[in-house]
Scaffold this active site. Structure first.
Site, PDB file in Angstrom:
ATOM      1  N   GLU A 140       5.905   8.924  -0.047  1.00 15.00           N
ATOM      2  CA  GLU A 140       5.314  10.009  -0.826  1.00 15.00           C
ATOM      3  C   GLU A 140       6.400  11.021  -1.115  1.00 15.00           C
ATOM      4  O   GLU A 140       7.305  11.199  -0.302  1.00 15.00           O
ATOM      5  CB  GLU A 140       4.196  10.695  -0.022  1.00 15.00           C
ATOM      6  CG  GLU A 140       2.996   9.813   0.268  1.00 15.00           C
ATOM      7  CD  GLU A 140       2.099   9.591  -0.940  1.00 15.00           C
ATOM      8  OE1 GLU A 140       2.171  10.388  -1.897  1.00 15.00           O
ATOM      9  OE2 GLU A 140       1.318   8.613  -0.919  1.00 15.00           O
ATOM     10  N   THR A 153       3.179   9.201  -5.004  1.00 15.52           N
ATOM     11  CA  THR A 153       3.495   7.993  -4.264  1.00 15.52           C
ATOM     12  C   THR A 153       4.607   7.186  -4.922  1.00 15.52           C
ATOM     13  O   THR A 153       5.552   6.749  -4.275  1.00 15.52           O
ATOM     14  CB  THR A 153       2.240   7.112  -4.154  1.00 15.52           C
ATOM     15  OG1 THR A 153       1.138   7.939  -3.810  1.00 15.52           O
ATOM     16  CG2 THR A 153       2.417   6.049  -3.094  1.00 15.52           C
ATOM     17  N   CYS A 158      -0.621   1.613 -10.475  1.00 14.50           N
ATOM     18  CA  CYS A 158      -1.940   1.842 -11.080  1.00 14.50           C
ATOM     19  C   CYS A 158      -2.048   3.221 -11.697  1.00 14.50           C
ATOM     20  O   CYS A 158      -2.754   3.418 -12.688  1.00 14.50           O
ATOM     21  CB  CYS A 158      -3.044   1.715 -10.042  1.00 14.50           C
ATOM     22  SG  CYS A 158      -2.844   0.310  -8.951  1.00 14.50           S
ATOM     23  N   CYS A 168      -7.381  -2.227  -4.700  1.00 11.23           N
ATOM     24  CA  CYS A 168      -6.197  -2.240  -3.832  1.00 11.23           C
ATOM     25  C   CYS A 168      -6.570  -2.083  -2.367  1.00 11.23           C
ATOM     26  O   CYS A 168      -6.016  -2.772  -1.509  1.00 11.23           O
ATOM     27  CB  CYS A 168      -5.206  -1.158  -4.269  1.00 11.23           C
ATOM     28  SG  CYS A 168      -5.781   0.527  -4.063  1.00 11.23           S
ATOM     29  N   TYR A 219      -9.150   1.938  -6.472  1.00 11.98           N
ATOM     30  CA  TYR A 219      -9.249   1.836  -5.013  1.00 11.98           C
ATOM     31  C   TYR A 219     -10.220   0.739  -4.578  1.00 11.98           C
ATOM     32  O   TYR A 219     -10.125   0.236  -3.460  1.00 11.98           O
ATOM     33  CB  TYR A 219      -9.688   3.187  -4.431  1.00 11.98           C
ATOM     34  CG  TYR A 219      -8.553   4.166  -4.288  1.00 11.98           C
ATOM     35  CD1 TYR A 219      -7.586   4.293  -5.276  1.00 11.98           C
ATOM     36  CD2 TYR A 219      -8.415   4.961  -3.157  1.00 11.98           C
ATOM     37  CE1 TYR A 219      -6.535   5.179  -5.152  1.00 11.98           C
ATOM     38  CE2 TYR A 219      -7.367   5.853  -3.020  1.00 11.98           C
ATOM     39  CZ  TYR A 219      -6.432   5.958  -4.020  1.00 11.98           C
ATOM     40  OH  TYR A 219      -5.390   6.830  -3.884  1.00 11.98           O
ATOM     41  N   GLU A 223      -4.655   8.243   2.379  1.00 16.64           N
ATOM     42  CA  GLU A 223      -4.749   8.122   0.917  1.00 16.64           C
ATOM     43  C   GLU A 223      -6.142   7.657   0.482  1.00 16.64           C
ATOM     44  O   GLU A 223      -6.626   8.045  -0.585  1.00 16.64           O
ATOM     45  CB  GLU A 223      -3.678   7.150   0.427  1.00 16.64           C
ATOM     46  CG  GLU A 223      -3.514   7.162  -1.082  1.00 16.64           C
ATOM     47  CD  GLU A 223      -2.662   5.991  -1.546  1.00 16.64           C
ATOM     48  OE1 GLU A 223      -1.538   5.833  -1.054  1.00 16.64           O
ATOM     49  OE2 GLU A 223      -3.164   5.200  -2.383  1.00 16.64           O
ATOM     50  N   HIS A 268      -9.071   5.842 -11.532  1.00 20.19           N
ATOM     51  CA  HIS A 268      -8.306   5.708 -10.296  1.00 20.19           C
ATOM     52  C   HIS A 268      -9.238   5.440  -9.112  1.00 20.19           C
ATOM     53  O   HIS A 268      -8.851   4.790  -8.143  1.00 20.19           O
ATOM     54  CB  HIS A 268      -7.457   6.955 -10.065  1.00 20.19           C
ATOM     55  CG  HIS A 268      -6.200   6.648  -9.319  1.00 20.19           C
ATOM     56  ND1 HIS A 268      -5.372   5.596  -9.649  1.00 20.19           N
ATOM     57  CD2 HIS A 268      -5.630   7.224  -8.225  1.00 20.19           C
ATOM     58  CE1 HIS A 268      -4.345   5.556  -8.805  1.00 20.19           C
ATOM     59  NE2 HIS A 268      -4.490   6.523  -7.933  1.00 20.19           N
ATOM     60  N   CYS A 313       0.499   0.313  -0.735  1.00 21.03           N
ATOM     61  CA  CYS A 313       0.303   0.795  -2.110  1.00 21.03           C
ATOM     62  C   CYS A 313       1.445   0.302  -2.981  1.00 21.03           C
ATOM     63  O   CYS A 313       2.610   0.448  -2.631  1.00 21.03           O
ATOM     64  CB  CYS A 313       0.251   2.327  -2.095  1.00 21.03           C
ATOM     65  SG  CYS A 313       0.150   3.045  -3.741  1.00 21.03           S
TER      66      CYS A 313
END
Lengths: 482, 482, 482, 482
Positions: free
Chosen positions: B257, B191, B104, B299, B296, B447, B292, B100
């Protein structure tokens, strides 16, 4: 002399003075090493359960080799009921330890070698069966832990043993001497080796003519000269060495893996049970694999029970246990887990007697069982992750919980259902983490995939056992096709 | 003043002098801490890529707020093409970092707040939109990293914010003062927080009348007084602190995290973008979540590419890449990964303009995208585990590889396809382990399940967006039913 | 001269006076045959929709071949938006007809031949592209239906065309004559053939040197001399011929399939678009297949909408629409259906221009789209069956509903939610039955599996398009492996 | 008097002179009706198999009610082995008939009523158990077929029986008279009714206090006054009435369904086995359902064998049986089918004795078994469709095969592997079509979903039986949580 208690077992292992390479060190007192201890306790559980009056009826059984009682983990199965009870015992151990208790592999090896040596002797006039019976009678009476060692490194998978640049990439007889043999090679993925007294070495696949040196089955003590152990790393392993244990997840038990190198190890003749009879190598592998694929129908269902229980508990702790989608996920987890167990029971209940007299599982169903084990625990883990919530990947450490300021904030902000203490919620989350993305996941996921052979091995066996030709013939007859 | 380079970014973060509770300590120099560094480098990558001439066309775009060029990670989307390019950029970052890259969430927050404040102002006569534009123009020009902070601890999930015993379990406005507000609460699962300059605080769910204190959106610097950070533990995290880096798996980048506590933090009025307008809280949450969930689709497909490449490579190294079942598993992995990406592209290409002028993704498809992300990476991980082999759970440590004796045995027995060095095979296996059962799995699996909301949240949105009533009416008309 | 209306189309087909072997008969007036009519109406819908003011913006588009407006079903795509609009149009037709409307195959053939002939001419100096443009301009202006005919019988699948005992098992050029060619062979699974004016014949696979006779692409009218049609049987087909129509399920539209035999059919040179250039046969097949795999992302999602609507409606009629497990199943159906559609949109939005100027879909994603279509409709059907209830397999006939006694009992005992008439509940159940286990299932399930090629064909293309080597190289660079 | 032969059974059914409404007619000689005959032959098979010396050991067993031999289809299970043998017998019948042979439902009803009446008598002092034994002894000695009738129409599913506008929507006791009762209502989805001598009526769900009229269990002859039958339509049913039988698929056997109306039917007291004891209604339903869910682990695996055999055969006929993807799909089909069977075996092998003395299956596992049956046959059908090819939906009719011209073309163009005649290839394709999208699919798919209750019913039982509380307690103990 009766069955050992757990602490007697622990003492006996300590007396072997095994050494291993562990994360760059070579600790002097392996059994008390923080990484090894949880794994040894899991084996010790199999001893204590045979003493426990709640469970001893399941764990204790009369030997077929003499008039004495043995731990079922060393028993030669005398009936389909014995096979069923094996699976029940494994599920029980699984739910009590939440990890691999390692003792099945020797049991599965013994039962395979028992029947295979008998048939080999019938054909080749060898006397392996008697040798094995002598050996195994001793194991039973001493109540020892035996590691079955099958998986060779295999080098380049596109090549046969004879074609490998290094002949040791499949364990082999390097030299035949009067009184015994010298073996050379390695066995990988040995879960219970460091907690075992003895090793049963077996070939890893069906050998062909010309590959006689690799068709070897024999027994040696784990502390034999020439054996070297190199400890395997696992996800989150070193948490076991930390001050605060909460982060480990499984509070008492745990798994481990070790690579075992046989650097010219001598095996006396009376401990050799196959020596070049390539035509029996495949049978031995298939039988062992089938027994071990049955085993997973018990133990993994037991670990599944722990994961299901933990998932149901965290749902309560989060205050969502009444939500229909949560119930639905729990039911799905139960369904998949019981399907695994059903397959373990079915291949046992339909087991059949071998020529040697012990009972073999139904090979088709045992492979079906294991193939489900390569799938369903992954879905159980996924569902548990879903229900448990994102804290699985973000929760602060046990060490920070001890800090006055951080600890206060953690307690305040990770509080949920007021009936439960925050720290208990953290314990449950760490247990789930252990099984889905930590040290326990090695046993529950990676081993479910590869232990007793990867899915492709099961598919090959399913194809071979399925009698597809008969099904085709039946359809032809049905339709009047010649 | 132009866009920052990666090292300028790193310097700027260092200058914030953030502190966090990390595994029981409170390190003085967070950015250089072994646990934090890989994660910061992943953010730095998003800066360097905007400088790189191969990729700068994708990463650089003209601002809609003024006549200057911005990093796309701070851009307000001006077209469906912008949305598509966002997903392409994310896939690229995913495949380059294997983890990650965190930037974003601020982008998704900004676009949601931009359109929501506009509509709120229209209805309520507030001036949030102007405030936000001022703020965001500054972010763009300074090229800062902003963390969007949404997830509250939520306490007992069966209770509303007002019903919780501790009102802070949902972050709230504790006090309204002249010149600003005091907020109190915490945000979990953050994160990118420790690598960010600024935080955009948003509500976690649709607030109802009576819950005005919890309907708050605002911005604060990460080094504000009253903010406390507690580092999250992840599978295998401390391998990053060990001497030999091979065992980490991902050689450069990584995730982390942090739990963020807001202990009476002051926010000046010009940084407040929602203050009690409960009727816009839900819209903000839905828009942010949809952006969001689109993210995903980019990413995670990128990280999936890394996993697919590593799996294909280990198959070559094992010598099994020609086997049909291996090819089949690789094709399945590609298929699932491209399905995720397709959903990311589709919700972008069908995006529509908001009243405020920026572009919003198709909400139905964005939720469909994310729901697939809660499933397919798990199957990709399962298939990768299948292909890679049992060494994923049993391979010796990098430290033992350095030992003269153990190292010799490891090199001898883990050799496979002779075209590759054993140590390279180990690197690939550790990379796969990282993603399926190690630190990387937190990002790639946990995640994927919970980031941007758990699957149930997507299901609720899918149901709401699907216009089921229209489908029913169409069938009634089709069949002549009144 | 403008676009045809539905009834003009029907008249024009009737004037062709096509004949077919239908269940042992050879009806004189095919278009009005009870089996054929529903299928022709589905094609007619594509004409009427271009007239309907609600939809004509989607259906009508300016030709690239001249200054006139065409039905999008004959359009050569000039942009990625055109590709996206094609999918939107297909979903719309699917939801309106609940079956295959057949006109896509000609569209997909035309776009593939357009670009392939261009490239063939560049290399071989042929003039196929100009011929094709002349031909297609005429099709567009006459607004005709063209059937793309690709699938050869293929005989023994383990043999190449040249190796088959009967050379006609792959359609071939039997003779080359001045002015044209004679073709011989058959095309199977021709859905829209009997409702078409023209046929575009294409090869079924990549031909190799030595197989020049089978590398043929050409156009012929459906009523050419030497063409014979043999009607395919489908589940429950003859219900369409019964007195009471309720049992058919789909009240207006329906599908059909026909086997087409070319018994020495003459094709004039100006209608030949490939004649032995084996090096372009594969490209033509791949392009056509990719367009057609994109198509399924639209049409099957449309039929899925009908099934979802019907399932939601029957849940209301049964009185269970509030049950959480019902909602959950509906959401799952929507999710899967939108995933299919997302893949259809994604491969369109990322489409690219060919050398000839029209737009080709992204081939990787188009194959991913279709591979999902070979899976998800099955799960949609399974879930619909679950929600609808056992009556799907046991409900009395429409004829018995007319019987005074039986009808009374049926009305009494199949009553459920009192807001709906029993007969309406029966209609919905018959519609669902049609799609999951009746005539509609041929289009929604069997064709989803095999239309545009079976899953294995998609897997081969995915593997070929996925640039796996690049992914491996990226991982090597990432890990510093040479 | 011994066990009946198949033709004696057929004669005995004929003598009942049953009538039914069948597609708008009311045929005078039902047993010889083209639609009914295949279904009756399937029942007759269960008689012949008890005579066949190959299978009579499996089918014949000594009664527990007296000193005589009975067909296992009327046996009260005396051991877990009896339960296992029941499943083996069912699988055998399934593979021999390729459809539902209908006789299990009476067997499952009898065993449930036997144990439930015993417990009811113990509590309520009724004498149902003795009545039932008298009745069942007669059934066994006469070797009759008994249909178990459970499923009520249920009207509006959101309402209880007492709340329905029409009280008959759940079958009920309308009147109690000296010497017996009058029942009114209907039973849906009755597969074997028209081929049965007797009916065992049971309640459809757990009745509550106030619903005593609906808590009824009793037996009546199928030709009782007041009973009316309305035949159910199934996919492709009328092909059975056509001249050429090839298109039917299953050449001898087949299924059917009938709606049974009880319009004031008198039941003498000695045939009443539950009359208002609401507290035993649920137990009876659960037991019957569990037995019947076990049954599916046998019969559906048997039909699965037919589908697997046919799929393997068509692969040979197409010339693709050596392709790895084909083998893989066949292995997957076998795996899923054997998983179903394993669950059937497991719930049998772990069965336990009831208070009344017969054996009950393990209820958790029986429900797990059936839940798998609601999933795996669908995947088997999907895979069979994949392997078989598109001809499943497009193949010309048997009638056209008889036409000189069409027949010639069909033979020419549907030829594949030269070792097989084209007509034989067509037979296999029609058999597969029958099971995946034709009349056979009603039994293999729709009934697999809804027979013995839909999946939600199994999920509720799994949840109830799973002892989730115990699992939670174990985890609490494991983690030291109070």
């Amino acid at each position: 002399m009766g069955l050992k208690k757990g602490d007697e077992y622990l003492k006996s292992i300590k007396s072997l003075r095994l050494k291993a390479h562990v994360l760059g060190e070579k600790p002097g007192d392996l059994p008390e090493h923080g990484l090894v201890e949880p794994s040894q306790k899991a084996v010790a559980f199999t001893y204590d359960a045979a003493q426990d009056k709640e469970t001893r009826d399941l764990f204790c059984v009369e030997s077929s080799l003499g008039k004495y009682v043995v731990n079922r983990f060393t028993h030669l199965h005398q009936s389909a009921d014995d096979l069923v009870n094996k699976v029940k015992m494994q599920r029980y151990c699984g739910v009590q330890t939440g990890c691999c208790f390692q003792r099945c592999v020797g049991l599965d090896a013994a039962n395979s070698i028992f029947s295979t040596t008998y048939e080999c002797d019938q054909k080749h006039g060898t006397n392996y069966h008697e040798r094995f019976n002598d050996y195994w009678g001793w194991i039973q009476q001493e109540d020892l832990v035996v590691d079955g060692a099958m998986t060779d490194p295999k080098g380049d998978r596109s090549k046969r043993p004879v074609e490998q640049p290094d002949p040791d990439l499949f364990l082999r007889i390097k030299e035949r001497r009067s009184g015994g043999i010298i073996i050379s090679g390695a066995k990988l993925h040995q879960t219970g080796m460091l907690n075992s007294h003895e090793i049963l070495v077996m070939p890893t696949l069906t050998m062909r003519p010309g590959e006689e040196s690799w068709a070897v089955c024999c027994a040696v003590p784990t502390n034999s000269k020439g054996i070297h152990y190199i400890y395997g790393r696992q996800a989150s392993d070193t948490r076991k060495l930390e001050t605060y244990k909460l982060d480990v997840g499984n509070p008492v038990y745990g798994g481990q893996e070790v690579m075992t190198v046989f650097d010219d190890v001598f095996v006396p003749a009376e401990r050799v049970f196959l020596d070049g009879e390539v035509d029996f190598s495949g049978l031995l592998v298939e039988r062992f694999a089938s027994y071990h694929r049955q085993s997973y129908g018990g133990c993994k269902a037991g670990v599944g029970d722990v994961l299901i229980g933990a998932t149901a508990l965290i749902a309560q702790m989060n205050g969502v246990d009444k939500a229909s989608h949560i119930t639905d996920k729990l039911v799905e987890m139960i369904h998949l887990n019981e399907t695994i167990y059903s397959c373990g029971i079915a291949c046992s209940a339909t087991g059949e007697q071998t020529a040697a007299g012990n009972f073999q599982v139904n090979m088709l169903m045992a492979n079906v069982c294991k193939l489900n084990v390569t799938r369903f625990p992954y879905e159980l883990a996924r569902l548990a992750t879903d229900v448990a919530g994102g804290l699985l990947g973000t929760m602060p450490s046990a060490a920070d919980l001890e800090d006055p300021l951080a600890g206060k904030y953690i307690r305040k902000y990770l509080a949920a259902n007021p009936e439960y203490a925050t720290v208990d919620r953290m314990k449950v989350l760490r247990l789930i983490e252990n099984l889905v993305a930590g040290a326990g996941a090695v046993g529950y996921l990676i081993e479910s995939m590869h232990g007793a052979g990867p899915p492709t091995a099961q598919r090959i066996m399913i194809r071979r056992q399925a009698k597809l030709g008969e099904k085709i013939d039946k359809v032809k007859a049905f339709l009047g096709i010649k």
